[in-house]
Design an enzyme around this catalytic site. Structure first.
Site, PDB file in Angstrom:
ATOM      1  N   CYS A  68       2.633   9.034  -1.844  1.00  0.00           N
ATOM      2  CA  CYS A  68       2.650   8.820  -0.395  1.00  0.00           C
ATOM      3  C   CYS A  68       4.043   8.348   0.019  1.00  0.00           C
ATOM      4  CB  CYS A  68       1.603   7.775  -0.006  1.00  0.00           C
ATOM      5  SG  CYS A  68       1.698   7.356   1.744  1.00  0.00           S
ATOM      6  N   GLU A 108      -0.314   1.968  -8.346  1.00  0.00           N
ATOM      7  CA  GLU A 108       0.821   1.837  -7.425  1.00  0.00           C
ATOM      8  C   GLU A 108       1.723   0.683  -7.872  1.00  0.00           C
ATOM      9  OE1 GLU A 108      -0.068   1.400  -3.179  1.00  0.00           O
ATOM     10  OE2 GLU A 108       1.753   0.195  -3.013  1.00  0.00           O
ATOM     11  N   CYS A 156       0.462  -0.627   4.624  1.00  0.00           N
ATOM     12  CA  CYS A 156       0.666   0.547   5.473  1.00  0.00           C
ATOM     13  C   CYS A 156      -0.208   0.513   6.723  1.00  0.00           C
ATOM     14  CB  CYS A 156       0.398   1.818   4.669  1.00  0.00           C
ATOM     15  SG  CYS A 156      -1.345   2.090   4.398  1.00  0.00           S
ATOM     16  N   SER A 164     -10.809   2.031  -5.672  1.00  0.00           N
ATOM     17  CA  SER A 164      -9.985   2.204  -4.470  1.00  0.00           C
ATOM     18  C   SER A 164      -9.636   0.836  -3.895  1.00  0.00           C
ATOM     19  CB  SER A 164     -10.740   3.048  -3.438  1.00  0.00           C
ATOM     20  OG  SER A 164     -10.197   2.839  -2.156  1.00  0.00           O
ATOM     21  N   SER A 165      -8.372   0.458  -4.020  1.00  0.00           N
ATOM     22  CA  SER A 165      -7.944  -0.878  -3.594  1.00  0.00           C
ATOM     23  C   SER A 165      -8.223  -1.097  -2.106  1.00  0.00           C
ATOM     24  CB  SER A 165      -6.452  -1.043  -3.883  1.00  0.00           C
ATOM     25  OG  SER A 165      -5.954  -2.191  -3.277  1.00  0.00           O
ATOM     26  N   SER A 182      -9.258   6.708   1.109  1.00  0.00           N
ATOM     27  CA  SER A 182      -9.404   7.825   0.170  1.00  0.00           C
ATOM     28  C   SER A 182     -10.803   8.440   0.196  1.00  0.00           C
ATOM     29  CB  SER A 182      -9.082   7.341  -1.255  1.00  0.00           C
ATOM     30  OG  SER A 182      -9.765   6.136  -1.529  1.00  0.00           O
TER      31      SER A 182
END
Ligand code: SF4
Length: 520
Positions: free
Chosen positions: A308, A338, A406, A434-435, A478
């Protein structure tokens, strides 16, 4: 087609007064079936021997139409139509049909999930009711080639539910490999009755969860621009190069997205050594460290970067601060891809801090030269706490040029806070790894509302719904929008659902695709 809006197995008993859906009636065609299911229903509903075959089912349906029950379940044994079913497996009908009338049972994934959590093997799919036993399998397949089970009563009984919640559970007694009238049939029948007995408590919880509800959708929710871009990159490569398309790690952290792309020819690998020489590999949306890129170069692999752009921005900041001689504290969660990628940008100059206690342990060579960055998907309030501790200990600490958390993470957290304030329960669609989805659950809980992360409707525990009249619903960045629709559909099988939306902002961000997949 009619379509409906919607103890003993180790689960807590349904508390008295928790029922929202009215009286449960369970129709079991035969006495042994009624005897099997009755102990699990106990005093929470009525178990009727509704009679064998279409004639008796139609007569019972006539009586049911005059009745004032709140939810109807049909529970009995049935014939399995596919080779992967075994005696004792349960089929929870998504619809039942006799070929002329079809009744939808949208809450099937909820009930099937509850049965699986009770240790039973439960599948969801269509069930066909036929008028005669002889040739029943062939007749059922002719009506619906995708059907999982066949019986001689469900379609006519279920039709009597009208607009009320209806569930159909058939325990498989015979299959093409274990045919009726074979020596194995008795054993198959006994296994089926054992499963029916074990299914009773789940039916009780299903009926207790029935009732009218409001669903408040958080807006924005679901896919962000970075996830859409990453998925599109894999799709374009599948289109342009054909399968297999290798992807290092999950392209985004969602089981549905990964399973769908796998079906279409994507191959997800943990490390580059699983990618054949000369192949093309996609780096996932979470980004990779320079060491991984160098490894790919050494191997001569063609690469397409789906990182991203907002993660790449953090990488650039890490390199810049490190080059200027700063110790860079990365606020994030250990082990997240990440975080590993960002730390890899300047391993000698970076330190991971997860909590304020970690800040106290930092030993920078020069306390005047500390900078900090953040993982993009953190909870805004929690990250700010750690950043505050950093600024307190190192007053000269440099912050990132613009917010690292973000826009998509920030917006989804604000939106879930807004719906949590009006809800009895919050459901967050997203996968466990999924954080940003996990952070949405925590955000709702911090707002004072019980919240759960679910990959899909079958993860919803029916006990969560008893007594709940307003459900806040959102999805991590996501999680596909279709999962949200599936959840609403499943809930509508428990009673009428009024859906409204609380939109705190609209998003119109799009990221351009990398040159490797752009249309020429
Ligand atoms: S959640 Fe944010 S950082 Fe992650 S892919 Fe989406 S836009 Fe990019």
């Amino acid at each position: 087609m009619t379509s409906r809006t919607a103890g003993a197995d180790g689960f807590p008993e349904v508390p008295p007064g928790a029922r929202t859906g009215g009286r449960l009636v369970v129709c079991a065609p035969l006495l042994p079936e009624a005897r099997a299911v009755r102990p699990g229903i106990g005093g929470t509903g009525e178990v009727r021997v509704s009679g064998y075959g279409p004639g008796r089912a139609r007569r019972q349906a006539g009586r049911l139409r005059q009745d004032t029950f709140g939810a109807l379940a049909v529970a009995g044994t049935g014939g399995g139509l596919t080779g992967d079913l075994s005696p004792g497996d349960l089929v929870v009908a998504t619809e039942v049909t006799d070929g002329a009338t079809t009744t939808a049972c949208p809450s099937a994934p909820l009930l099937a999930g509850e049965l699986r959590r009770a240790g039973l093997t439960a599948r969801t799919g269509p069930v066909v009711s036929v008028a005669r036993l002889a040739g029943g399998r062939e007749r059922a397949r002719a009506v619906n080639p995708g059907a999982l089970a066949v019986d001689m009563e469900s379609a006519w009984l279920a039709d009597a539910a009208g607009e009320r919640p209806v569930a159909v559970v058939r325990a498989i007694s015979d299959t093409p490999q274990w045919p009726l009238l074979s020596p194995a049939a008795l054993a198959g029948g006994l296994r089926a009755l054992r499963s029916l007995r074990a299914a009773g408590p789940a039916l009780t919880r299903w009926a207790a969860a029935a009732g009218q509800r409001r669903v408040l959708l958080a807006g924005p929710r679901s896919f962000c621009a970075g996830v859409e871009r990453a998925i599109e990159i894999v799709e374009k490569l599948l289109e342009q190069q054909g399968p297999p398309v290798y992807v290092r790690k999950q392209i985004v952290h969602n089981t549905h997205v990964v399973a769908d792309l796998e079906r279409r020819g994507a191959v997800f690998v943990d490390e580059l050594d699983q990618v054949p020489d000369g192949a093309c590999v996609v780096f996932s949306a979470h980004g990779v460290s320079p060491a991984v890129r160098a490894d790919a170069d050494r191997r001569g692999l063609a690469t397409v970067d789906a990182t991203c752009p907002l993660v790449s921005k953090v990488h650039v900041e890490a390199r810049r601060f490190a080059a200027e001689g700063y110790l860079v504290a990365l606020i994030g969660h250990a082990g997240h891809e990440e975080v590993e990628g960002t730390l890899g940008e300047a391993p000698q100059a970076m330190a991971l801090v997860e909590t304020a206690e970690d800040v106290a342990r930092l030993r920078p060579p020069d306390p005047a030269k500390v900078a900090y960055l953040m993982q993009t998907t953190l909870a805004v309030d929690e990250a700010e706490e750690v950043a505050g501790a950093l600024r307190e200990r190192f007053p000269a600490a440099r912050a990132p040029g613009s917010d690292d958390i973000c826009y998509a993470t920030t917006n989804r957290q604000q939106a879930v806070r807004a719906v949590a304030a009006e809800s009895d329960l919050v459901l967050v669609a997203g996968s466990a790894n999924s954080s940003n989805s996990v952070r949405l659950v925590e955000t709702a809980e911090r707002a004072g509302t019980p919240a759960h992360l679910i990959d899909g409707p079958s993860d919803i525990q029916l006990g969560w719904l008893a007594g709940v009249s307003t459900i806040g619903l959102t999805a991590g960045a996501s999680a596909p929008p279709a999962v949200v629709n599936d959840i609403i559909t499943a809930l509508s099988g428990l009673g009428p659902v009024e859906v409204s939306e609380r939109v705190i902002t609209t998003e119109n961000i799009r990221f351009s695709l990398p040159k490797e997949v752009r249309a020429q």
